[in-house]
Design a protein around this motif. Structure first.
Motif, PDB file in Angstrom:
ATOM      1  N   ARG A 146       0.808  -1.228   0.000  1.00 62.12           N
ATOM      2  CA  ARG A 146       0.000   0.000   0.000  1.00 62.12           C
ATOM      3  C   ARG A 146       0.841   1.279   0.000  1.00 62.12           C
ATOM      4  O   ARG A 146       0.568   2.197  -0.784  1.00 62.12           O
ATOM      5  CB  ARG A 146      -0.977  -0.011   1.180  1.00 62.12           C
ATOM      6  N   PRO A 147       1.880   1.383   0.851  1.00 65.02           N
ATOM      7  CA  PRO A 147       2.675   2.627   0.815  1.00 65.02           C
ATOM      8  C   PRO A 147       3.395   2.848  -0.517  1.00 65.02           C
ATOM      9  O   PRO A 147       3.721   3.992  -0.859  1.00 65.02           O
ATOM     10  CB  PRO A 147       3.689   2.422   1.954  1.00 65.02           C
ATOM     11  N   LEU A 148       3.642   1.773  -1.259  1.00 60.79           N
ATOM     12  CA  LEU A 148       4.345   1.905  -2.534  1.00 60.79           C
ATOM     13  C   LEU A 148       3.461   2.519  -3.617  1.00 60.79           C
ATOM     14  O   LEU A 148       3.966   2.919  -4.669  1.00 60.79           O
ATOM     15  CB  LEU A 148       4.838   0.534  -3.009  1.00 60.79           C
ATOM     16  N   MET A 149       2.171   2.603  -3.366  1.00 62.44           N
ATOM     17  CA  MET A 149       1.238   3.099  -4.377  1.00 62.44           C
ATOM     18  C   MET A 149       1.089   4.615  -4.355  1.00 62.44           C
ATOM     19  O   MET A 149       0.271   5.178  -5.070  1.00 62.44           O
ATOM     20  CB  MET A 149      -0.136   2.453  -4.181  1.00 62.44           C
ATOM     21  N   VAL A 150       1.866   5.293  -3.509  1.00 60.68           N
ATOM     22  CA  VAL A 150       1.739   6.738  -3.376  1.00 60.68           C
ATOM     23  C   VAL A 150       2.074   7.449  -4.684  1.00 60.68           C
ATOM     24  O   VAL A 150       1.551   8.539  -4.967  1.00 60.68           O
ATOM     25  CB  VAL A 150       2.640   7.254  -2.225  1.00 60.68           C
ATOM     26  N   LEU A 151       2.935   6.847  -5.507  1.00 59.70           N
ATOM     27  CA  LEU A 151       3.302   7.458  -6.790  1.00 59.70           C
ATOM     28  C   LEU A 151       2.406   7.012  -7.937  1.00 59.70           C
ATOM     29  O   LEU A 151       2.656   7.349  -9.092  1.00 59.70           O
ATOM     30  CB  LEU A 151       4.760   7.116  -7.119  1.00 59.70           C
ATOM     31  N   GLY A 152       1.372   6.243  -7.624  1.00 63.05           N
ATOM     32  CA  GLY A 152       0.491   5.756  -8.674  1.00 63.05           C
ATOM     33  C   GLY A 152       0.894   4.370  -9.129  1.00 63.05           C
ATOM     34  O   GLY A 152       1.880   3.783  -8.650  1.00 63.05           O
ATOM     35  N   PRO A 153       0.157   3.793 -10.075  1.00 63.55           N
ATOM     36  CA  PRO A 153       0.400   2.398 -10.470  1.00 63.55           C
ATOM     37  C   PRO A 153       1.602   2.195 -11.378  1.00 63.55           C
ATOM     38  O   PRO A 153       2.174   1.105 -11.402  1.00 63.55           O
ATOM     39  CB  PRO A 153      -0.896   2.016 -11.196  1.00 63.55           C
ATOM     40  N   TRP A 154       2.010   3.222 -12.123  1.00 59.88           N
ATOM     41  CA  TRP A 154       2.998   2.990 -13.178  1.00 59.88           C
ATOM     42  C   TRP A 154       4.385   2.592 -12.686  1.00 59.88           C
ATOM     43  O   TRP A 154       5.014   1.706 -13.286  1.00 59.88           O
ATOM     44  CB  TRP A 154       3.090   4.211 -14.095  1.00 59.88           C
ATOM     45  N   PRO A 155       4.935   3.190 -11.623  1.00 59.72           N
ATOM     46  CA  PRO A 155       6.238   2.699 -11.144  1.00 59.72           C
ATOM     47  C   PRO A 155       6.208   1.219 -10.784  1.00 59.72           C
ATOM     48  O   PRO A 155       7.132   0.464 -11.107  1.00 59.72           O
ATOM     49  CB  PRO A 155       6.511   3.580  -9.918  1.00 59.72           C
ATOM     50  N   PHE A 156       5.119   0.787 -10.134  1.00 58.61           N
ATOM     51  CA  PHE A 156       4.977  -0.620  -9.770  1.00 58.61           C
ATOM     52  C   PHE A 156       4.828  -1.481 -11.017  1.00 58.61           C
ATOM     53  O   PHE A 156       5.394  -2.577 -11.107  1.00 58.61           O
ATOM     54  CB  PHE A 156       3.771  -0.788  -8.851  1.00 58.61           C
ATOM     55  N   VAL A 157       4.059  -0.998 -12.004  1.00 58.66           N
ATOM     56  CA  VAL A 157       3.878  -1.744 -13.251  1.00 58.66           C
ATOM     57  C   VAL A 157       5.214  -1.928 -13.966  1.00 58.66           C
ATOM     58  O   VAL A 157       5.548  -3.026 -14.437  1.00 58.66           O
ATOM     59  CB  VAL A 157       2.876  -1.023 -14.172  1.00 58.66           C
ATOM     60  N   LEU A 158       5.987  -0.857 -14.061  1.00 59.23           N
ATOM     61  CA  LEU A 158       7.267  -0.941 -14.755  1.00 59.23           C
ATOM     62  C   LEU A 158       8.227  -1.884 -14.048  1.00 59.23           C
ATOM     63  O   LEU A 158       8.916  -2.690 -14.689  1.00 59.23           O
ATOM     64  CB  LEU A 158       7.888   0.454 -14.877  1.00 59.23           C
TER      65      LEU A 158
END
Length: 242
Positions: A105-117
């Protein structure tokens, strides 16, 4: 656990509402952003698999200018896969459990794209390693020439369809002795010819007509096939020097 259950229920049922200007009325919860990220990853995987399968089974040569009904079916399948990806993403978020959700959850602060990449890159690396191991050809590319054979470099336009006469001319351009190989000469290639997926090339004619060679692949197992009347046009020229 109770807090996570309530938050999870809100994340799964969250529906973004927008103002007249198109802006979100409320910030999506972190879990909803994570579900979006997983959905984008699943869409990429499903679409790549579908398009790869479609390119394998499609018989019509590229650049024919004819709308293939199969292409329309593919667009429908791609649309359905978007909904399937959303369902899989929600199920994935539930299956991860409260501990993993609390970490993500805390990793989603920048939106989905960093996690997607990041995760998408990991999926590509893993898929490449697995496919390489399964094929037994990790980091290996089939040779494009040997001591007595050579793949002629064609232009993009020529790869849309090469006639037997054009293939003969291309081999003659390589110099004295080069020619379109016969079926009997194909096993004499040094090193042995491995072929390329989606490749079709001409062989010297029999008593009836010129032959073509193409590949039939089941998974990573590919075998060369020859025939008098193959479907589609040749898209490669392979030359042989006895």
């Amino acid at each position: 656990m109770n807090d996570d259950s309530a938050e999870l229920e809100y994340e799964l049922s969250f529906t973004p509402r927008r103002t007249l200007s198109g802006r979100l009325k409320e910030r999506p919860p972190a879990g909803a952003t994570a579900i979006t990220a997983f959905s984008l990853i699943y869409i990429g995987i499903l679409w790549v698999a579908t398009l790869a399968l479609f390119s394998r089974v499609q018989e019509r040569p590229s650049g024919s200018g004819v709308i293939d009904p199969g292409s329309c079916v593919v667009f429908v399948v791609l649309g359905v896969e978007m909904f399937v990806a959303g369902w899989l993403a929600a199920r994935t978020w539930v299956a991860l459990g409260p501990t993993v959700r609390a970490v993500l959850r805390p990793l989603m602060v920048l939106g989905p794209w960093p996690f997607v990449l990041l995760l998408g890159f990991g999926v590509l690396v893993a898929a490449g390693l697995v496919s390489g191991v399964l094929s037994g050809k990790l980091f290996h590319k089939p040779p494009i020439s040997g001591s007595n054979w050579k793949l002629y470099e064609l232009s993009a336009a020529e790869k849309r369809g090469v006639s037997y006469d054009a293939a003969t001319v291309r081999c003659l351009e390589l110099g004295d002795g080069w020619k379109v190989p016969s079926a009997a000469e194909l096993p004499r290639f040094t090193p042995p010819f491995e072929g390329w997926r989606q490749a079709r090339f001409w062989l010297a004619p029999t008593d009836e007509a010129p032959l073509q060679v193409w590949q039939e692949c089941k998974g990573f197992d590919c075998t060369l096939k020859t025939g008098l009347a193959p479907k589609g046009a040749a898209n490669q020229v392979v030359c042989f020097k006895p």
